[in-house]
Design a protein around this motif. Structure first.
Motif, PDB file in Angstrom:
ATOM      1  N   PRO A  26       7.990  -0.262  -2.176  1.00 39.09           N
ATOM      2  CA  PRO A  26       7.347   0.062  -0.895  1.00 39.09           C
ATOM      3  C   PRO A  26       6.875   1.517  -0.814  1.00 39.09           C
ATOM      4  O   PRO A  26       6.048   1.853   0.034  1.00 39.09           O
ATOM      5  CB  PRO A  26       8.443  -0.226   0.134  1.00 39.09           C
ATOM      6  N   ASN A  27       7.380   2.383  -1.710  1.00 41.71           N
ATOM      7  CA  ASN A  27       6.963   3.786  -1.724  1.00 41.71           C
ATOM      8  C   ASN A  27       5.790   4.032  -2.662  1.00 41.71           C
ATOM      9  O   ASN A  27       5.363   5.176  -2.823  1.00 41.71           O
ATOM     10  CB  ASN A  27       8.142   4.671  -2.142  1.00 41.71           C
ATOM     11  N   LYS A  43       2.248   4.499  -4.215  1.00 46.35           N
ATOM     12  CA  LYS A  43       0.969   5.014  -3.742  1.00 46.35           C
ATOM     13  C   LYS A  43      -0.019   4.963  -4.892  1.00 46.35           C
ATOM     14  O   LYS A  43       0.354   5.172  -6.046  1.00 46.35           O
ATOM     15  CB  LYS A  43       1.109   6.461  -3.261  1.00 46.35           C
ATOM     16  N   GLY A  85       9.955  -7.275   2.204  1.00 50.97           N
ATOM     17  CA  GLY A  85       9.903  -6.680   3.534  1.00 50.97           C
ATOM     18  C   GLY A  85       9.924  -7.706   4.640  1.00 50.97           C
ATOM     19  O   GLY A  85       9.822  -7.364   5.815  1.00 50.97           O
ATOM     20  N   PHE A  86      10.055  -8.969   4.278  1.00 46.63           N
ATOM     21  CA  PHE A  86      10.178 -10.037   5.263  1.00 46.63           C
ATOM     22  C   PHE A  86      11.022 -11.147   4.633  1.00 46.63           C
ATOM     23  O   PHE A  86      11.039 -11.317   3.416  1.00 46.63           O
ATOM     24  CB  PHE A  86       8.803 -10.586   5.680  1.00 46.63           C
ATOM     25  N   PRO A 123       1.901  -5.735   3.808  1.00 46.28           N
ATOM     26  CA  PRO A 123       2.687  -5.532   5.035  1.00 46.28           C
ATOM     27  C   PRO A 123       2.815  -4.041   5.392  1.00 46.28           C
ATOM     28  O   PRO A 123       3.158  -3.215   4.535  1.00 46.28           O
ATOM     29  CB  PRO A 123       4.048  -6.134   4.676  1.00 46.28           C
ATOM     30  N   GLY A 124       2.479  -3.708   6.625  1.00 45.32           N
ATOM     31  CA  GLY A 124       2.595  -2.332   7.085  1.00 45.32           C
ATOM     32  C   GLY A 124       1.523  -1.403   6.577  1.00 45.32           C
ATOM     33  O   GLY A 124       1.611  -0.181   6.771  1.00 45.32           O
ATOM     34  N   ARG A 125       0.489  -1.940   5.935  1.00 45.28           N
ATOM     35  CA  ARG A 125      -0.581  -1.104   5.396  1.00 45.28           C
ATOM     36  C   ARG A 125      -1.941  -1.675   5.788  1.00 45.28           C
ATOM     37  O   ARG A 125      -2.060  -2.856   6.076  1.00 45.28           O
ATOM     38  CB  ARG A 125      -0.499  -1.021   3.867  1.00 45.28           C
ATOM     39  N   ASN A 126      -2.931  -0.827   5.735  1.00 49.00           N
ATOM     40  CA  ASN A 126      -4.299  -1.284   5.974  1.00 49.00           C
ATOM     41  C   ASN A 126      -5.050  -1.379   4.655  1.00 49.00           C
ATOM     42  O   ASN A 126      -6.250  -1.158   4.592  1.00 49.00           O
ATOM     43  CB  ASN A 126      -5.027  -0.348   6.943  1.00 49.00           C
TER      44      ASN A 126
END
Length: 358
Positions: A138-139, A141, A165-166, A247-250
């Motif tokens: 999740p970190n 980049k 994440g889910f 998830p949580g990103r665009n």
């Protein structure tokens, strides 16, 4: 005499139709000529598994130079300059699956694997002391040069929590399981069905061989995918790297190339695409969603008609591509070797078959 003439006419028409199919570039072979046969296996606690009958037949394993070139084209999206496509062999090879078998309509699900664990107390390789599984970071980049790699080996993660994440409900494919874990599931089911007197003599539940898997995946077709060669006909059929926000990103996956949304950035529930997502044998999710681990050990020169076992450097074969893969890496012929029999990854699952003992 009239019946004989009618039979000869029927044979002639059949030959013409086969010739037309061959010239169309979408040859279909060994497709069942009767209604789809299925069976449902009760795993306990109202958890069931549906299997589809796959008849014996012939097919061509591997891919042509043209298909390999397509896989690394702009549309195929696979990374050029590697030897990955060479694993499919120099050219398609004629293979024969000599015995019919039953195959799971879908990958083994979280709910089905949980029933196995609850009944046996089984501990997966990732959960054992010192165990790890490869999961989404999740970190992560997008930075630096070279292809992005948003994956990390992480302890404390397993099929129970593959770090998406889910939470995964029971109808999702189980992931972060190893070749060992898949075989253990099959051995449990074999013993369970034997004890109940429901297992035919000389048959066992097991992982499919590589030849069985690719034959089943093609569903009677010789295309790049089970529906043919056109990836754009794959819309609404499979889950690969497409236009779906993480998830949580665009942002979408950095390698996303399919120009549509398949509805899922990570795994999709099994058989989500229903009839459109099932091949000529009625099997769902054979391309994309999760890599499927098979029984064979990896031979970098290509797959084998019979079960291939290595005595050293044992690397199980996985097939079919996954939700993170580009189209070129989610074809029927694509194949990879895992790092070992205990290796697990949140992109890998398995599908079982009921076949002759191997």
């Amino acid at each position: 005499m009239k019946r004989i003439l009618l039979f000869i006419l029927f044979c002639a028409i059949t030959e013409i139709l086969w010739a037309q199919a061959a010239n169309s570039g979408s040859v279909r072979t060994s497709v069942p000529n009767k209604a789809e046969e299925t069976k449902r296996v009760n795993l306990g606690n109202d958890v069931t598994m549906e299997l589809v009958y796959i008849p014996a037949g012939k097919f061509k394993m591997g891919s042509s130079p043209e298909e390999k070139a397509w896989s690394t084209s702009r549309v195929g999206g696979a990374q050029p300059g590697t030897d990955r496509e060479s694993y499919e062999g120099e050219a398609p090879r004629s293979m024969q699956v000599r015995d019919g078998f039953w195959m799971g309509r879908t990958e083994v699900t979280v709910g089905q694997f949980r029933q196995f664990v609850q009944e046996t107390g089984y501990v997966s390789d990732a959960e054992k002391p010192g165990g790890v599984t490869q999961v989404f970071d999740p970190n992560w980049k997008t930075a630096g040069e070279g292809p992005p790699h948003p994956w990390i080996k992480m302890p404390g993660k397993s099929w129970k929590d593959p770090n998406f994440g889910f939470p995964l409900s029971d109808n999702y494919p189980v992931v972060s399981v190893s070749w060992n874990d898949g075989r253990a599931f099959c051995e449990w089911l074999t013993k369970k069905e034997q004890a109940a007197g429901r297992l035919p003599k000389g048959m066992e539940y097991r992982l499919p061989t590589e030849a069985e898997w690719e034959y089943a995946c093609r569903g009677g077709s010789e295309g790049y995918f089970w529906w043919g060669n056109d990836i754009y006909e794959g819309e609404g059929r499979l889950n690969i790297s497409a236009v779906d926000f993480l998830p949580g990103r665009n942002k979408v996956w950095p390698l996303a190339i399919a120009p549509w949304s398949d509805g899922f950035a990570f795994v999709a529930p099994v058989d989500h695409y229903k009839e459109r997502g099932r091949n000529g044998f009625g099997l769902a999710d054979m391309c994309g969603n999760v890599w499927e681990i098979v029984l064979d050990h990896f031979d970098p020169k290509g797959g084998h008609e019979e079960l291939h076992s290595a005595s050293t450097n044992v690397r199980p074969v996985c097939k079919g591509g996954n939700y993170f893969d580009v189209p070129g890496n989610a074809r029927c012929a694509v194949r990879l070797g895992l790092q070992g029999v205990s290796y697990s990854d949140s992109r890998d699952g398995f599908r079982i078959c009921l076949g002759v003992t191997k």
